[in-house]
Design a protein around this motif. Structure first.
Motif, PDB file in Angstrom:
ATOM      1  N   GLN A  32       1.279  -0.918  -0.092  1.00 45.75           N
ATOM      2  CA  GLN A  32       0.186   0.070   0.086  1.00 45.75           C
ATOM      3  C   GLN A  32       1.012   1.249   0.194  1.00 45.75           C
ATOM      4  O   GLN A  32       1.894   1.453   1.012  1.00 45.75           O
ATOM      5  N   SER A  55       1.424   5.445   0.598  1.00 52.84           N
ATOM      6  CA  SER A  55       0.392   6.650   1.427  1.00 52.84           C
ATOM      7  C   SER A  55      -0.230   7.085   0.413  1.00 52.84           C
ATOM      8  O   SER A  55      -1.359   8.240   0.639  1.00 52.84           O
ATOM      9  N   SER A  56       0.244   7.070  -1.504  1.00 55.95           N
ATOM     10  CA  SER A  56      -0.625   7.892  -1.962  1.00 55.95           C
ATOM     11  C   SER A  56      -0.396   7.922  -3.663  1.00 55.95           C
ATOM     12  O   SER A  56       0.628   7.783  -3.541  1.00 55.95           O
ATOM     13  N   CYS A  76       1.937  11.739  -6.237  1.00 58.04           N
ATOM     14  CA  CYS A  76       3.120  13.329  -5.899  1.00 58.04           C
ATOM     15  C   CYS A  76       3.516  13.681  -6.297  1.00 58.04           C
ATOM     16  O   CYS A  76       2.900  13.402  -8.396  1.00 58.04           O
ATOM     17  N   VAL A 111       6.952   9.289  -0.381  1.00 61.59           N
ATOM     18  CA  VAL A 111       5.799   8.618  -0.205  1.00 61.59           C
ATOM     19  C   VAL A 111       6.084   7.548   0.302  1.00 61.59           C
ATOM     20  O   VAL A 111       6.997   6.539   0.619  1.00 61.59           O
ATOM     21  N   VAL A 112       5.159   6.508   1.503  1.00 62.56           N
ATOM     22  CA  VAL A 112       5.204   5.644   2.467  1.00 62.56           C
ATOM     23  C   VAL A 112       4.559   4.084   1.532  1.00 62.56           C
ATOM     24  O   VAL A 112       4.013   4.312   1.710  1.00 62.56           O
ATOM     25  N   THR A 156       4.297   0.421   2.173  1.00 65.72           N
ATOM     26  CA  THR A 156       3.883  -0.477   3.413  1.00 65.72           C
ATOM     27  C   THR A 156       3.550  -1.235   2.853  1.00 65.72           C
ATOM     28  O   THR A 156       2.262  -1.883   2.591  1.00 65.72           O
ATOM     29  N   GLN A 169       7.532  -1.065   6.796  1.00 66.32           N
ATOM     30  CA  GLN A 169       6.869   0.133   5.930  1.00 66.32           C
ATOM     31  C   GLN A 169       8.878   1.056   5.726  1.00 66.32           C
ATOM     32  O   GLN A 169       9.545   0.612   5.969  1.00 66.32           O
TER      33      GLN A 169
END
Length: 608
Positions: free
Chosen positions: A146, A148-149, A152, A158-159, A161, A233
């Motif tokens: 997944q 985070s966005s 961008c 951007v993380v 995960t 992450q």
């Protein structure tokens, strides 16, 4: 039992055949398997034998595999031949270059040819065909990625995960995350704050590249089944615009396979070995997309330094009550950025409101303190009319609004006092005829000049030289200190002369000490590492030639040093036990062997 041997030989057949290469060529290649599932990790190895050190080969670019190079391993051996009294010594170096390959598609793929230079001669390896089937659907094991966005900008963190769901027994797992090796992304430093209370459980995540991440271990129910979830992450910062289809990664692990047990027809093995047979599976996460946009050029400030996101400033100044020209330390604290390590601010000397009333020094590069980036510079007021330090302004790109904004601090009130300048005329109390004397002059004139404060006969003291006065003065202390410093320098010079007289002996002594301390340390050593360290200690202590050291090699030298037979017997036993553990693959007794080696080396060190 015979059937097990046949299965083992068949499993190793691809490696053996490929490693044979071309006759006696010094370069050989091999893979652990030529038939894999999509996403499964393939171990590819290049073996090089030479008399010189070999440079790492360059793996060609390929669209079929994700390639992760691992650290090479090097072994050396020495052979001695005596023919008609003539001694010939040859040193052979064997280097293993290891690569982890992950196929990107199904079908018939091919590991490309690779150029390897050995002793000035170029060799080309053979291409290796690989057959890749569809990824196996393993019940109870899922991996997903997944972001985070999904959209961008360049420079915006951007993380990523990863969540690994497991509802069955798994062993020897390893993750391959090609996303972390993409040159289009950089990985900022991540400050992990671990919970020391024990309420949160952590798990190490081994990667195929050798790196390890920290994951959080939780439990939840999925489709009514109790499932373990490991979440980890990694922040990523894109440095190029574009639309990316990101390879989410693969986890390779061992799972129990009762089918392999049912194939066994030998009741002895079924009853004696109670462990459940396992098989290797690879689970691949679905790919994800990421759109990276270029920062807009419209409205972009000339002093923009790449700050993206929501942040705020806290500016302090010390002192605030100064004279004109006195230094004022200005501290700028930039807060709100998730990864502030690489954050920069514009040069404050280029801000007109500051440069108008202050001289601004060059600011430092900043440091991270409590999650914020802190910068400092020095201001000096140029006039006493200054009543405040104006707000500091930083240009920031608001990714949500899609535009540039200015972040400002609050003005800081200060008080600046004027400074009286005393000229030579003021010091003499003389006013030139063409200059009108200012009112309230502080320095009065004197026709006789500046008066002396003391008379000459009060300035000189009668100090006669005596031994007692000399001993009670500071002079003996300085003489003793000078003599001690001279003796220390002489001793240091003598030590360096002795040390540089025989560099080979000093190097051997250093190698022996390093091996000795490694065995005596609390660091657990495997049987291989313990055997190599023991050989390094004996080789360096006895000044033996490079290469593998056996007990027969060191026995004559130890007997000449009058080592007791009991100690020699213990050393021979240690050599035998280490060799047995190495070739049998038994590292369970490594701690016991290391304890015996500690006791033995403490005894040998006294005699060597």
């Amino acid at each position: 039992m015979r059937k097990h041997a046949i299965v083992l030989i068949l499993a190793m057949l691809p490696w053996i055949c490929l490693a044979a290469g071309r006759g006696d060529a010094p370069v050989r290649v091999g893979v652990d398997s030529q038939e894999v599932s999509l996403g499964e990790v393939i171990t590819f190895q290049i073996q090089v034998e030479s008399k010189e050190e070999v440079e790492t080969p360059v793996f060609p670019k390929t669209d079929d595999f994700t390639v992760t190079a691992q650290a090479p391993s090097r072994n050396s051996s020495t052979s001695v031949q005596i023919i008609n009294g003539r001694v010939t010594r040859e040193v052979h170096n064997q280097t293993l270059f290891n690569y982890q390959l992950i196929p990107k598609r199904t079908g018939r793929l091919q590991i490309p040819r690779i150029a390897v230079t050995v002793e000035g001669k170029k060799y080309i390896t053979e291409a290796i065909p690989i057959r890749v089937g569809e990824a196996e659907k393993v019940h109870g094991i899922e991996l997903e990625l997944q972001l985070s966005s999904q959209v961008c900008y360049v420079g915006q963190p951007v993380v990523a995960t990863w969540k690994w769901y497991v509802s069955q027994d798994v062993r020897d797992y390893s993750f391959s995350l090609p996303l972390l090796a993409m040159p289009e992304f950089t990985q900022p430093q991540q400050d992990l704050k671990l919970d020391k209370s024990g309420r949160i459980k952590y798990q190490q995540i081994p990667l195929a590249s050798g790196e390890r991440l920290i994951g959080i271990l939780t439990e939840e129910r999925r489709e009514g089944i109790r499932t373990t979830c490991i979440t980890f992450q990694k922040p990523l910062i894109p440095n190029k615009p574009g639309n990316y289809l990101l390879d989410a990664g693969t986890v390779t692990c061992q799972i129990p396979d009762p089918r392999l047990r049912r194939r066994s027809r030998d009741p002895f093995f079924d009853s004696f070995f109670s462990t459940v047979p396992t098989r290797t599976v690879a689970v691949t996460a679905p790919s994800v997309t990421l759109e990276v946009r270029e920062l807009p050029s419209q409205g972009k400030p000339s002093n923009f330094t790449g700050l993206i996101g929501k942040c705020h400033l806290q500016v302090t100044a010390k002192p605030t009550d100064v004279n004109v020209g006195d230094p004022i330390v200005l501290t700028i604290r930039l807060e709100g950025l998730p990864y502030p390590d690489n954050a920069r601010i514009p040069e404050l000397a280029e801000q007109p409101s500051l440069a108008k009333a202050f001289r601004v020094s060059d600011q430092d590069t900043g440091s991270v303190q409590d999650g914020a980036k802190v910068f400092q510079c020095t201001l000096r007021a140029t006039t006493h009319n200054v009543t405040e330090i104006p707000p500091v302004e930083l240009p920031v790109f608001d990714s949500e609004a899609g535009q540039y904004v200015a972040v400002q601090s609050k003005a800081i009130p200060i008080q600046v006092h004027a400074v009286k300048t005393i000229t030579a005329s003021d010091a003499q109390g003389v006013t030139p005829a063409n200059i009108e004397a200012p009112a309230g002059i502080d320095v009065k004139s004197s026709d006789s000049g500046i008066a002396h404060n003391y008379e000459w006969n009060r300035l000189l003291a009668n100090e006669r030289l005596s031994v007692d006065a000399w001993l009670h003065s500071w002079k003996p202390f300085y003489c003793a200190a000078f003599l001690a410093l001279f003796l220390l320098c002489a001793a240091l010079h003598a030590f360096l002369e002795w040390r540089n007289a025989d560099p080979a002996t000093n190097q051997a002594r250093h190698n022996a000490t390093r091996a000795y301390h490694r065995i005596l340390s609390q660091e657990p050593l495997s049987a291989d590492a313990l055997s190599e360290t023991l050989q390094d200690f004996l080789r360096a202590s006895l000044r033996l030639a490079p290469g593998t050291v056996t007990f027969d090699d060191v026995r004559p030298a130890l007997e000449q040093k009058h080592i007791p037979p009991e100690t020699l017997s213990r050393l021979q036993s240690l050599f035998d036990e280490c060799d047995g553990a190495r070739f049998a693959g038994q590292n369970d007794h490594a701690e016991h062997l290391q304890a015996k080696a500690r006791e033995l080396l403490m005894t040998l060190r006294k005699s060597l």
